[in-house]
Design a protein around this motif. Sequence first.
Motif, mmCIF file in Angstrom:
data_model
loop_
_atom_site.group_PDB
_atom_site.id
_atom_site.type_symbol
_atom_site.label_atom_id
_atom_site.label_comp_id
_atom_site.label_asym_id
_atom_site.label_seq_id
_atom_site.Cartn_x
_atom_site.Cartn_y
_atom_site.Cartn_z
ATOM 1 N N TRP A 1 36.262 44.539 42.492
ATOM 2 C CA TRP A 1 37.532 45.236 42.511
ATOM 3 C C TRP A 1 38.315 44.741 43.717
ATOM 4 O O TRP A 1 37.789 44.674 44.840
ATOM 5 C CB TRP A 1 37.331 46.752 42.637
ATOM 6 N N THR B 1 40.489 43.746 38.650
ATOM 7 C CA THR B 1 39.035 43.722 38.482
ATOM 8 C C THR B 1 38.591 42.434 37.807
ATOM 9 O O THR B 1 39.357 41.786 37.092
ATOM 10 C CB THR B 1 38.556 44.917 37.639
ATOM 11 N N LYS C 1 34.803 41.050 35.952
ATOM 12 C CA LYS C 1 33.427 41.397 35.608
ATOM 13 C C LYS C 1 32.749 40.249 34.865
ATOM 14 O O LYS C 1 33.377 39.565 34.058
ATOM 15 C CB LYS C 1 33.391 42.666 34.745
#
Length: 307
Positions: free
Chosen positions: A67, A77, A79
């Motif tokens: 983040w 963000t 991932k």
Amino acid sequence: MSYMTIEEQIVSHVMFLKKEQIAMDDLLIDQGFIRCHIVGESIGRGELCYQTKKTLLRNGLIGLATWLRTKGGEIKTHKTYGLPNTTSLPGIDLEKIKNREASEKAKIFWNMSDQIGEAEYLLKKGVGYYGIRFRQTEHGKVAVIPMGDVNGKLYSYQLINADGSKRFAKDVGILGLMHMLHRPINGFAIGLAESYVTAASCFEVTGITMVTSFSSENLKLVGKELRNTFPQSPLIIFGDNDRHLKENKGKQAAYAAQVELGNCCQIVTPDFEGYQLSREFSDWNDYVRENGIKTTREAIQKTLNKD
């Protein structure tokens, strides 16, 4: 989103932060929110911040999530997920895996460092760049010195900050690791010094191929690796003269290494007779800056001829 190794995930997250112009030395994982700066801005403690977490997913894979709070306050963000966490399997040497993963991170850090640049401390010391890379960090224009084995395989790195402070990659040992300013040739002399600055100075003064061991304690191990790999090459230890210390650590380490290495090894240390007791007058770079290249070359040659 495809499976990735943990190393590939780290690269992906570093690239995510770099794309946002974040100044960073390494990706810090599971260490809370990290304050940071935009590249080129280093005032204060940093108004931006990021956090990267590692999670063991239900299917046994590892996930990384980052983040980032941008300059405008926006939260972005990133991932990824990938291969299982092998450190949880029985019969696995956790320390070896930790060191291997740390070494892989170090390789990524090296590969992402700049091949062209400058280092403030090396400019101050008046030495050139030999097989190193560069970074612009909150600590200024930084030198990245690769650390490998005698065959040139990379395992780690040393950072030399603008103020001369040094930092090694986390969780990677230095014993037996070295940096060759140039690849030695069997049968030709090889010089060995504690620091990159000293090694670079001695190469520029003598033309002898130089290797740095990164510490006095490592001189002996690196010397043995060089002797075994280049058996016909005489070794010359360009030792420090730590007169300012209660025990002259530089000289002691050099002579201890010579005992181990035998007749193939000579020692030359700078003579600072008449100078004040200070760390500023302890190594060959100090001697060069005080006396010049010609006088330094003559002092080294005189010692080698005497031995």
